[in-house]
Design a protein around this motif. Sequence first.
Motif, PDB file in Angstrom:
ATOM      1  N   GLU A  27       1.053 -10.445   2.131  1.00  0.00           N
ATOM      2  CA  GLU A  27       1.403 -10.179   3.528  1.00  0.00           C
ATOM      3  C   GLU A  27       1.544 -11.466   4.332  1.00  0.00           C
ATOM      4  N   ASP A  28       0.646 -12.446   4.089  1.00  0.00           N
ATOM      5  CA  ASP A  28       0.728 -13.671   4.873  1.00  0.00           C
ATOM      6  C   ASP A  28       1.998 -14.462   4.535  1.00  0.00           C
ATOM      7  N   TYR A  29       2.510 -14.300   3.298  1.00  0.00           N
ATOM      8  CA  TYR A  29       3.752 -14.970   2.911  1.00  0.00           C
ATOM      9  C   TYR A  29       4.905 -14.427   3.748  1.00  0.00           C
ATOM     10  N   ILE A  30       4.892 -13.123   3.978  1.00  0.00           N
ATOM     11  CA  ILE A  30       5.950 -12.493   4.757  1.00  0.00           C
ATOM     12  C   ILE A  30       5.786 -12.817   6.241  1.00  0.00           C
ATOM     13  N   LEU A  31       4.569 -12.764   6.740  1.00  0.00           N
ATOM     14  CA  LEU A  31       4.327 -12.948   8.170  1.00  0.00           C
ATOM     15  C   LEU A  31       4.679 -14.353   8.636  1.00  0.00           C
ATOM     16  N   THR A  32       4.590 -15.346   7.753  1.00  0.00           N
ATOM     17  CA  THR A  32       4.893 -16.724   8.149  1.00  0.00           C
ATOM     18  C   THR A  32       6.349 -17.088   7.930  1.00  0.00           C
ATOM     19  N   ALA A  33       7.157 -16.124   7.515  1.00  0.00           N
ATOM     20  CA  ALA A  33       8.553 -16.401   7.202  1.00  0.00           C
ATOM     21  C   ALA A  33       9.450 -16.061   8.386  1.00  0.00           C
TER      22      ALA A  33
END
Length: 717
Positions: A27-33
């Motif tokens: 999820e954090d990979y997506i949220l920081t994109a």
Amino acid sequence: MPNALEIPRVRGIICSCNIPPRVNEPEDYILTANALIREASPYLRQHAHNPVDWLPWSDTAFLTAEARDKPVFLSIGYAACHWCHVMERESFEDSTIAAFLNEHFVCIKVDREERPDVDHHYMQAVQSMTGQGGWPLSVFLTPDSKPFFGGTYWPPVARWQRPGFFDILRSVADVWQSKRAELVSMASQIHESFSANLRFTGKEQEIGRDLLRNVVGSAAERFDSDHGGFGSAPKFPHAMELTFLLRYWARNRDDQALSIVLFTLERMMRGGIYDHLGGGFHRYSTDAQWHIPHFEKMLYDNALLVPVYLDAYLITRNNEFRQVAQATLDWALREMEMEEGGFASSLDADSEGQEGLFYRWTPCEIIEILGNKRGERFCSIYGVTGEDSREGGDSVPHLSESLAATAARYRLSENELAEQLAADRASLCIAREKRARPDRDEKVLTDWNGFMISALVRGYTALGDERYLSAAQHAANRLTNCFERTGRLRHSYVRERFNETQLLLDYSALGNGLLDLFMTAGDTRWFDLSVRLARTVDTLFSGESDLYAMSASPVAGTAPLDPYDSAVPSGISMAGNLFAKLYCLTGEEWYHARATGQVRPLVDSMTCTPAAFPQGLLTVELLLEPPAQLILIEDQSRLLWSVIRDRYLPHVLIVWTNSESSHSATELTSLLSGKVSLNGKPTAYLCRGFTCHQPVTSPDALAVMIDQSFGKRSAIH
């Protein structure tokens, strides 16, 4: 052409880039994109974690620019692109440059392979403004999508006689604030000027045989008699032009046309543009000798080159041509085929941040693997000296002479030397696999896969390898699945992500591939689908002129037309090919009219610059000199098929059909009506314009009929 900004014009760089998409990202990979994280394209997802607030191409992006009252910065590249990688590392990952972009621009990223219509539109704009083009393509637009300044690769700061990207950004932002009205007016002028050229309203003229003769003269003028190919560095394969020249030779016995092709193919397969260890061709050569390539491998190049090498093999019986074609097809099956069907689009030029690192060798590396004697011999034969390297003292393997000449020099038979070198290459290939591999762009493109289906079918026809036919059928099943259900193709697939853009080349290239598959496999399902694709072309892409539009949707208010064959055939050319072949198989005038409509408006242009229309001129040939039809009715033993397998017969449409199958395709009635197996034997019918010779029932009789009808010129012994 007016230029809104006082920034020096720069020369474009031709290049290529890639990273496969991630699956089940945390999820954090997506949220920081940024917004590109949700896109299907591996190239777009590569930029998802840039600090630039990229948006994908969409109406929403331009509405955002209008709402924010900001100009648009449009960056177009693709997943195998070295200089795209460089600009990303230098500028798009730079926090200062990214912050300036985010504050002053709305930034849009486009994968040119996903949206070739958008790429074509803005490439024409940049070329009209600067006289140059290439990738990455960098364009500044008004919020209503009109371009006012552009270029290709820019370094972050001025160097190599190029302005710095940051300086350009500041200049554009300043002009947008201080001279907005002047800039918008100039953007409208630029848009109207190049958009008029994109409409391509040529006067329709009758087609004549002079169009075909002009191709040979044009090729001879540009032919490099020292190294093969056309022009100077950078040097591209020109597969379509070579194919046309072989067909012209077969019809007219023009030895100049044949010699141009054979010499070029020989020099290319000896050069570093061909991967001597793993098979397959790189995109182009940076030098005139074909030694040092630009290292990306594109599916379309290899799909278009395989049939040329197979045709050259059938004409000359030169086994080196056969081996190159076979190795290239095997490379595609080994490294590019997707488990669910279809083929990935490219392999990157870079690995570990260096261009071509996977493919380059030092003499010491080779000697360590092969030992002193064989290693030194391999380095001598393949020119691995380190002297041709751009950096690091390594080389790209290439040959300077034929196998026969090398064998004589080492006092070995050709077979002995070939076996020893094959063993050496295998050892080096195993060692090479331990290196970091170039990334693969796993995007399955319908148009390029259409080319690949044709290449695989051609490989099966000439070489008899069932793997090629099976792979072609597997790809065709995947690509047509959606079309059979909805009546529309998908342009690209990345696992379960799709791009639904409706493009002419998808329909016409796949239609041609399925027609080739039908003629070889005998399954009328492929013929029916080819007909449906052809009919859909006319429904989706018809416009004000007979020429079909590049895409079903306008780009920046303009319906893009692209009749020119470049690195890949144009959709117009492939549509003309498809309609012409369907006319020859069915006799239906509707197809003839559509095929003629794709060439008559282009007669003047074809006369002036035949090299820009090699695939389109194939439609002219099919219309002026319709091919014969050869119907083979037999069981899976394919005894009659074996007769035509080793012959070069470019002017015959060969339809194989199983004697036990029924034919549901009503449009084949004229061709297949009354064509039955005689006394249960394999039977061949040779026809011209649906008037047929007496059928024959033995391989020997078929061979005699072919030689009498087309001469023994189908091969040079």
